[in-house]
Design an enzyme around this catalytic site. Structure first.
Site, mmCIF file in Angstrom:
data_model
loop_
_atom_site.group_PDB
_atom_site.id
_atom_site.type_symbol
_atom_site.label_atom_id
_atom_site.label_comp_id
_atom_site.label_asym_id
_atom_site.label_seq_id
_atom_site.Cartn_x
_atom_site.Cartn_y
_atom_site.Cartn_z
ATOM 1 N N GLU A 115 30.461 28.460 48.220
ATOM 2 C CA GLU A 115 30.193 27.497 49.290
ATOM 3 C C GLU A 115 30.066 28.181 50.636
ATOM 4 O OE1 GLU A 115 29.037 24.833 48.103
ATOM 5 O OE2 GLU A 115 30.318 23.396 49.149
ATOM 6 N N THR A 156 22.463 21.775 55.390
ATOM 7 C CA THR A 156 23.870 21.434 55.565
ATOM 8 C C THR A 156 24.462 22.058 56.823
ATOM 9 O OG1 THR A 156 24.033 21.383 53.183
ATOM 10 C CG2 THR A 156 26.078 21.348 54.393
#
Lengths: 310, 310
Positions: free
Chosen positions: A131, A184
């Site tokens: 991530e 994102t």
């Protein structure tokens, strides 16, 4: 002991309305597949990536599948080499935890092939490294439910503390993914760093209501708790037709609806699969009317996380 | 039908660490007593107040017992008159929901004497009017648990939405009240109106953890969730020896400790009555060493709210 394994890891809905950075849940569909095969040397080689339209890197030090595996092997002081094949089965940058599914599938596969030296929950920190590469911060709200299944609370990041809680049997998720990419990293930047106390009280009330609603199978309470005062108002601006899609879901009978992760996917909760199907169709219809292509996924809550295929 | 009734309503711990304005719980001890007697006319008369050192008003339009009764009678369009006797059995301005206990006892007594025309949970808005008079805002986090018993989440104020959740059998509360008065109005004013996003995430994580911990009887999780990032750091400044008292509780074996309501009372959660007694003694000892008189209360969670005495 097997020399090769094929693993599915699920897509996930992070934030889940009011739970920015602390709530996430796994769905049955979509998800990514990783095939891991032991090598005779100690190299980590990405052999093939499909379904990514050429966007993902083959550099093992930068890829979301291989980086968690490298960190994992460092930790357990193991020098096994692997060939990696990644089949992306969901859209990138969709708000569905695409990078998390890949990260989880990879490190879960490695742990399986090495005969599970670590507990599954102990794989979380390595998956979080995937991530960090994908979105610049090591969030756990997609990774944890992808790894553990179910609905997960990330109580704390420092130290990491997460809890999987029960969800009602009849809880279904409709997700519509419009063919629009929202990065994102960008989506986090427009969050306001400050919020007034009144909003914090309303937000914490909903967080408490959501947990209580899920744990007591109180569908009405789950729905009433699905207002996000902090993040959705900002992020919704980035998603065309968000308000109309949410409205369509609620008018059809959804318990509530919000952005999945950083978007642009939008999810709704419903009681029962039949309602979830109707809700999903109504959400999709808004985008279709605007000539925006969509993927629609309807699923229960995935209680198991990654699974071995074949 | 009875013409007179005597009601006990319990003290309450509001906020409960991380749940500013949204969490509250009732204890068995202390609490207030109200004796209500029907009159032959339609007047509301405060006949006697004991235990308040002369601080509370006898004006029915300003007293925390009578105002909720007046609003309640308006609502049900009933013109019954009552004589009120209030026996304060807990310190005022203590952070123990003193005004809430009085408000709840009064309106609960009136509803009983009139043969319960309203459900108990429907009495909440009237009791909240007593809070508005006492502290300038109509909070529910003391009133709701005083009325319903147990641990209550106030999910939303507009519209009002509250949920009572289960608590573990072995959860005990130690409360130490130092003989120092902190005015609740003042204590609210020093709250910072802004908080950074990182703190909000940590706070919501703890709120979720607290609810999950209570509902699954996970004592460790309850304890880990007992950090308040938003309010305690500001309010603790008003309470001499707060840090030392909290430290004493934790070192003795409490799950966690924080300010009760706006203070100056300090509460701790423990698993089991024996530990709660020890923890309470350790907290009290800090104040005693500083020559500050205290009341100590140790109690389980009161699951019933008000009760009829005699």
């Amino acid at each position: 002991m097997s020399e090769s394994i094929k693993i599915f890891a699920p897509a996930t809905v992070a934030n889940v309305s009011c739970g920015f950075d602390i709530f996430g849940l796994a769905v049955d569909n979509p998800g990514d597949e990783v095939i891991l095969t032991k090598r005779n040397d100690n190299k980590i080689v990405i052999k093939e990536i499909t379904g990514d339209e050429g966007k993902l890197t083959y550099d093992p030090e930068k890829n979301t599948v291989s980086v968690p595996i490298l960190r994992y092997l460092d930790k357990i002081q193991n020098k096994t080499g692997f060939d990696i094949i990644l089949n992306k089965k969901m859209p990138l940058g969709s708000g569905l935890g695409s990078s998390s599914a890949s990260s989880v599938a990879g490190v879960f596969a490695a742990n399986e092939l090495l005969n599970n030296p670590l507990e599954i929950s102990d794989l979380l920190p390595f998956s979080m490294e995937g991530e960090r590469i994908a979105c610049g911060a090591a969030h756990a709200d997609n990774v944890a439910p992808a790894l553990l299944g179910g609905f997960v609370i990330i109580r704390s990041y420092e130290p990491l503390d997460f809890i999987k809680i029960n969800t009602p049997d009849e809880l279904y998720v409709s997700i519509v993914h419009p063919d629009l990419e929202v990065n994102t990293k960008d989506a986090r930047i427009i969050l306001r760093q400050e919020a007034i106390l009144k909003k914090i009280i309303a937000q914490t009330g909903n967080v408490a209501g959501m947990v209580a609603g899920l744990m007591s199978s109180n569908y009405g309470l789950i729905g009433r708790s699905m207002t996000d005062y902090l993040v959705e108002p900002n992020r919704a601006i980035l998603i065309p037709y968000f308000n109309e899609v949410k409205q369509a879901a609620l008018e059809t009978g959804a318990l509530g609806a919000s952005i999945s992760g950083a978007g642009p996917s939008i999810f709704a909760f419903s009681q029962g699969k039949e309602m979830a199907d109707k809700v999903g169709q109504a959400m999709k219809a808004v985008f279709t009317a605007a000539n925006i292509n969509t993927n629609l996924f309807v699923s229960g809550v995935n209680q198991n996380g990654p699974r071995i295929l074949d």
